[in-house]
Design a protein around this motif. Structure first.
Motif, PDB file in Angstrom:
ATOM      1  N   ASP A 137       0.834  -1.193   0.000  1.00 16.11           N
ATOM      2  CA  ASP A 137       0.000   0.000   0.000  1.00 16.11           C
ATOM      3  C   ASP A 137       0.871   1.246   0.000  1.00 16.11           C
ATOM      4  O   ASP A 137       1.847   1.325   0.753  1.00 16.11           O
ATOM      5  CB  ASP A 137      -0.914   0.018   1.231  1.00 16.11           C
ATOM      6  N   LEU A 138       0.498   2.222  -0.827  1.00 20.41           N
ATOM      7  CA  LEU A 138       1.171   3.514  -0.856  1.00 20.41           C
ATOM      8  C   LEU A 138       0.270   4.511  -0.146  1.00 20.41           C
ATOM      9  O   LEU A 138      -0.835   4.806  -0.615  1.00 20.41           O
ATOM     10  CB  LEU A 138       1.419   3.983  -2.290  1.00 20.41           C
ATOM     11  N   PHE A 139       0.729   4.975   1.023  1.00 23.20           N
ATOM     12  CA  PHE A 139      -0.050   5.893   1.848  1.00 23.20           C
ATOM     13  C   PHE A 139       0.392   7.332   1.620  1.00 23.20           C
ATOM     14  O   PHE A 139       1.513   7.591   1.182  1.00 23.20           O
ATOM     15  CB  PHE A 139       0.117   5.537   3.335  1.00 23.20           C
ATOM     16  N   SER A 140      -0.482   8.277   1.967  1.00 24.53           N
ATOM     17  CA  SER A 140      -0.159   9.699   1.785  1.00 24.53           C
ATOM     18  C   SER A 140       0.910  10.166   2.764  1.00 24.53           C
ATOM     19  O   SER A 140       1.614  11.133   2.492  1.00 24.53           O
ATOM     20  CB  SER A 140      -1.418  10.552   1.943  1.00 24.53           C
ATOM     21  N   ARG A 141       1.040   9.511   3.900  1.00 26.13           N
ATOM     22  CA  ARG A 141       2.069   9.818   4.903  1.00 26.13           C
ATOM     23  C   ARG A 141       2.634   8.506   5.430  1.00 26.13           C
ATOM     24  O   ARG A 141       2.021   7.451   5.250  1.00 26.13           O
ATOM     25  CB  ARG A 141       1.465  10.606   6.064  1.00 26.13           C
ATOM     26  N   PRO A 142       3.758   8.540   6.129  1.00 23.86           N
ATOM     27  CA  PRO A 142       4.308   7.307   6.692  1.00 23.86           C
ATOM     28  C   PRO A 142       3.531   6.868   7.941  1.00 23.86           C
ATOM     29  O   PRO A 142       4.041   6.844   9.061  1.00 23.86           O
ATOM     30  CB  PRO A 142       5.768   7.670   7.009  1.00 23.86           C
ATOM     31  N   ASP A 143       2.260   6.540   7.703  1.00 23.49           N
ATOM     32  CA  ASP A 143       1.349   6.149   8.786  1.00 23.49           C
ATOM     33  C   ASP A 143       0.248   5.287   8.162  1.00 23.49           C
ATOM     34  O   ASP A 143      -0.444   5.734   7.238  1.00 23.49           O
ATOM     35  CB  ASP A 143       0.768   7.421   9.409  1.00 23.49           C
ATOM     36  N   PRO A 144       0.069   4.054   8.660  1.00 21.93           N
ATOM     37  CA  PRO A 144      -0.960   3.185   8.060  1.00 21.93           C
ATOM     38  C   PRO A 144      -2.381   3.707   8.241  1.00 21.93           C
ATOM     39  O   PRO A 144      -3.299   3.255   7.552  1.00 21.93           O
ATOM     40  CB  PRO A 144      -0.762   1.839   8.768  1.00 21.93           C
ATOM     41  N   ALA A 145      -2.590   4.685   9.123  1.00 22.42           N
ATOM     42  CA  ALA A 145      -3.916   5.273   9.314  1.00 22.42           C
ATOM     43  C   ALA A 145      -4.177   6.412   8.321  1.00 22.42           C
ATOM     44  O   ALA A 145      -5.300   6.909   8.244  1.00 22.42           O
ATOM     45  CB  ALA A 145      -4.057   5.782  10.744  1.00 22.42           C
ATOM     46  N   SER A 146      -3.163   6.814   7.553  1.00 22.39           N
ATOM     47  CA  SER A 146      -3.339   7.905   6.582  1.00 22.39           C
ATOM     48  C   SER A 146      -4.061   7.398   5.335  1.00 22.39           C
ATOM     49  O   SER A 146      -4.291   6.194   5.161  1.00 22.39           O
ATOM     50  CB  SER A 146      -1.987   8.522   6.217  1.00 22.39           C
ATOM     51  N   ARG A 147      -4.397   8.325   4.450  1.00 22.56           N
ATOM     52  CA  ARG A 147      -5.144   8.005   3.224  1.00 22.56           C
ATOM     53  C   ARG A 147      -4.330   7.082   2.318  1.00 22.56           C
ATOM     54  O   ARG A 147      -3.130   7.260   2.125  1.00 22.56           O
ATOM     55  CB  ARG A 147      -5.466   9.304   2.483  1.00 22.56           C
ATOM     56  N   LEU A 148      -4.983   6.085   1.746  1.00 24.64           N
ATOM     57  CA  LEU A 148      -4.356   5.156   0.809  1.00 24.64           C
ATOM     58  C   LEU A 148      -4.350   5.789  -0.581  1.00 24.64           C
ATOM     59  O   LEU A 148      -5.405   6.096  -1.131  1.00 24.64           O
ATOM     60  CB  LEU A 148      -5.128   3.833   0.792  1.00 24.64           C
ATOM     61  N   ASN A 149      -3.154   6.006  -1.143  1.00 24.89           N
ATOM     62  CA  ASN A 149      -3.039   6.624  -2.470  1.00 24.89           C
ATOM     63  C   ASN A 149      -3.144   5.596  -3.586  1.00 24.89           C
ATOM     64  O   ASN A 149      -3.740   5.847  -4.620  1.00 24.89           O
ATOM     65  CB  ASN A 149      -1.707   7.354  -2.617  1.00 24.89           C
ATOM     66  N   ALA A 150      -2.490   4.449  -3.404  1.00 23.99           N
ATOM     67  CA  ALA A 150      -2.454   3.433  -4.453  1.00 23.99           C
ATOM     68  C   ALA A 150      -1.942   2.126  -3.864  1.00 23.99           C
ATOM     69  O   ALA A 150      -1.535   2.075  -2.704  1.00 23.99           O
ATOM     70  CB  ALA A 150      -1.531   3.894  -5.584  1.00 23.99           C
TER      71      ALA A 150
END
Length: 194
Positions: A137-150
């Motif tokens: 998963d590519l997240f918007s920030r280095p946090d698994p709770a952040s928005r998933l970009n791709a």
């Protein structure tokens, strides 16, 4: 320890005994030379054990990650054009690990552990990583709770932009995001890139 001498026997090391008895050194001068020889042998070993190993040609750290510059690169059995081609890399950007240097040649290892020699002109210091997990998963920030970009699938090549202890900021096909390092090959677990 062994003892040597007549009357007031003194302890003598095995090295001193061999050096003195071989006729190469005698007396205190011989002992001094033997100690000096031991130090000259021991010092380079301790210095190299402290720091990272460096390439004899580039003085860059070994091992280190690089990527393939070309769409086609012949991997050879040895470091010259006269050595047989074992296989061919066909993916530009494919991450490789340089493990040795010889003149214009670099011995590289791929994700499967196979090794061979490439001419230095076929690789670049641009950092990439290969997805080794089924999906990352590519997240918007280095946090698994952040928005998933791709999401990226296994064997996708990602361009590394920066990395901290656990995460890397990557880009691929116009998508950017932060991915956990444990699903990638091409970056060390403790490596930080800025």
């Amino acid at each position: 320890m062994i003892t040597q001498g007549v009357g007031g026997e003194r302890p003598v090391s095995r090295l001193e005994s061999v050096m003195v008895n071989s006729g190469r050194f005698s007396g205190m001068q011989g002992l001094f030379r033997a100690v000096l020889l031991c130090l000259l042998v021991a010092i380079p070993a301790s210095v190299s054990a402290e720091g990272p190993k460096r390439g004899s040609v580039t003085n860059l750290p070994l091992p280190r990650f690089v990527s393939l510059k070309s769409d086609k690169a012949n991997v050879r059995r040895g470091p010259s054009l006269s050595h047989r081609i074992d296989w061919v890399f066909v993916r530009r950007g494919y991450p490789l690990e340089v493990i040795a240097e010889y003149g214009h040649w670099r011995r590289v290892r791929d994700v499967e552990g196979a090794t061979g020699w490439l001419h230095y002109s076929l690789i670049t210091g641009a950092r990439t990583a290969l997805v080794t997990a089924e999906n990352v998963d590519l997240f918007s920030r280095p946090d698994p709770a952040s928005r998933l970009n791709a999401q990226a699938e296994k064997n996708v090549i990602l361009r590394l932009l920066e990395c901290n202890v656990s995460w890397c900021k990557v880009t691929a096909d116009g998508q950017k995001g932060w991915v956990l390092k444990d699903g990638l090959w091409g970056v060390r677990p403790d490596e930080v890139l800025e």
